[in-house]
Write an enzyme that holds these catalytic residues in place. Sequence first.
Site, PDB file in Angstrom:
ATOM      1  N   ARG A  54       0.883  -1.175   0.121  1.00  0.00           N
ATOM      2  CA  ARG A  54       0.081   0.110  -0.260  1.00  0.00           C
ATOM      3  C   ARG A  54       0.931   1.221   0.100  1.00  0.00           C
ATOM      4  NH1 ARG A  54      -3.230  -3.109   3.562  1.00  0.00           N
ATOM      5  NH2 ARG A  54      -1.824  -4.626   3.242  1.00  0.00           N
ATOM      6  N   THR A  55       1.964   1.294   0.686  1.00  0.00           N
ATOM      7  CA  THR A  55       2.660   2.549   0.815  1.00  0.00           C
ATOM      8  C   THR A  55       3.246   2.759  -0.529  1.00  0.00           C
ATOM      9  OG1 THR A  55       3.338   2.221   3.200  1.00  0.00           O
ATOM     10  CG2 THR A  55       4.591   3.737   2.133  1.00  0.00           C
ATOM     11  N   LYS A  82      25.051  -6.216  -7.686  1.00  0.00           N
ATOM     12  CA  LYS A  82      26.521  -6.614  -8.073  1.00  0.00           C
ATOM     13  C   LYS A  82      27.162  -5.966  -7.089  1.00  0.00           C
ATOM     14  CE  LYS A  82      25.231  -5.580 -12.906  1.00  0.00           C
ATOM     15  NZ  LYS A  82      25.275  -4.792 -13.959  1.00  0.00           N
ATOM     16  N   ARG A 104      12.262   3.504   1.731  1.00  0.00           N
ATOM     17  CA  ARG A 104      11.981   2.340   2.639  1.00  0.00           C
ATOM     18  C   ARG A 104      13.085   1.570   2.875  1.00  0.00           C
ATOM     19  NH1 ARG A 104       6.822  -1.060   3.632  1.00  0.00           N
ATOM     20  NH2 ARG A 104       5.936   0.929   4.395  1.00  0.00           N
ATOM     21  N   HIS A 132       7.522   6.310  10.360  1.00  0.00           N
ATOM     22  CA  HIS A 132       6.696   6.112   9.197  1.00  0.00           C
ATOM     23  C   HIS A 132       5.710   7.099   9.108  1.00  0.00           C
ATOM     24  CE1 HIS A 132       4.853   4.226   5.951  1.00  0.00           C
ATOM     25  NE2 HIS A 132       4.434   3.275   6.260  1.00  0.00           N
TER      26      HIS A 132
END
Lengths: 315, 173
Positions: A54-55, A82, A104, A132
């Site tokens: 959802r975020t 890598k 995030r 948050h």
Amino acid sequence: MKHLRSIDELGHDGLVRLLNLTQHMVEVNRRPIPKVPALRGRTVVSLFFEDSTRTRLSFETAAKRLSADTMTFSVSTSSVNKGESLRDTVETITDMGVDAFVIRHKSTGTPWQISEWTTASVVNAGDGWHQHPTQALVDCFTVREALGVERFDGLTLTIVGDIKHSRVARSNISAFSMLGAKVVLVAPPTLLPPDVAHWPVEVSNRLDDVLARTDILYMLRLQSERMAQGHVPNLREYAELFGLDAKRVAKLPTRAVVMHPGPMNRGVEMLVDPSTLPNSLIHQQVSNGVAVRMAVLFDLLAGESSAANLQQVTP
Amino acid sequence: MGNIVMSADDVRRAITRISHEILERQQGADKLVIVGLQRGGAWLADAIGTAINQIEPQAGVPVGYIDVSMHRDDIGLRPVVPGAISRISFAVDGSTVVLVDDVLFTGRTVRAALEGINAYGRPRAVQLAVLIDRGHRELPIRPDYVGKNLPTHIDDDVRATEAGVVITNQVAP
């Protein structure tokens, strides 16, 4: 304010400004064509090192409804595999010309670190157990709309569950306190943070004791790995002591509202079908997510907060 | 101190005349909607809507309000702070929309409103009513209904309310 990294950094006035701006965005989303040209030519990149439905989707939808261009960085198919460092990744993306990073990451403080490496605005979409802020904005806005109040003086917010590992709880404690609510935390002692005594909250280990004086019941998700880590003996005991079942729903005042940030663990913290609750705000929390994130992006890239970013021009 | 260029009575008479002109041009009030520009045009839209519904009691002409801040062309040049929230609770498709603002100046707000109204549907026609046209247009925009044409200096400040219209010269004493 160039960045949105925590609720405390945003402050009371910024919080109220973004909640008011969200009301405009709700109206935009109700239009037959829910899109405005406000951020035409701006680029927003989402940099998600942790899973999210959802975020991430609501940030991307928000950027598109404001006509910004979006770039999505998916860690699994990137040069991080890598061995490219976070700093090199951020600098590479910055060189392509972006105006905002939505980030995030599992580590606390990553958004602050990234803002040292880029000239773009940084929006924290969750850093470890820490913050948050857009979820707290969503929750404050949802309560404001549902109860029809601008401030939460005299209201009690009860947050139940894994407080220790919850960035949602930390951001919500700050935001709801700023708006005047009293915050009560309910959790087993193993899921409370060690410094909770310094927080502006009341703590209880018994959910049944606080239900009757709760106005907003906020259930947190219990991550199943907490059991493996020994924080709770087993999920059934947790459900018995801290889960929301029909008996506990009956103990709530009739006007009390129930919230959950998702994703929900049915049968653990949520033992009733939330769609049968009279005052569940869980759907509104999701639907307000887009409008809140539109307000955040607009404020940082075009609104009052953008003043510091804008080039000097004659009027 | 500013100069009063329209009294409250002048404003009231201009609103009555504009309302009659709107109805005359449309040959009635069928599919007519009034949309005021937030915030300065909101009171004028209310006044014109009320006057039209008095002239044609069966008409039931709806009044809405549009905030154009997110459609402005100077976003990114200066911080944009939205005013009051848009409220358009009627269908715009196929209707004749009369945009209403208090003072017409550069025309940039009207351009933003023309763009904004399209998010609500496709009107059959869009017209523009203003209480004051003060000149200094920067875009090819022309009002359909004008309360008063007022030649101004570009630095003048013009305030239009129900109580009257006041012009303040910022440069000369």
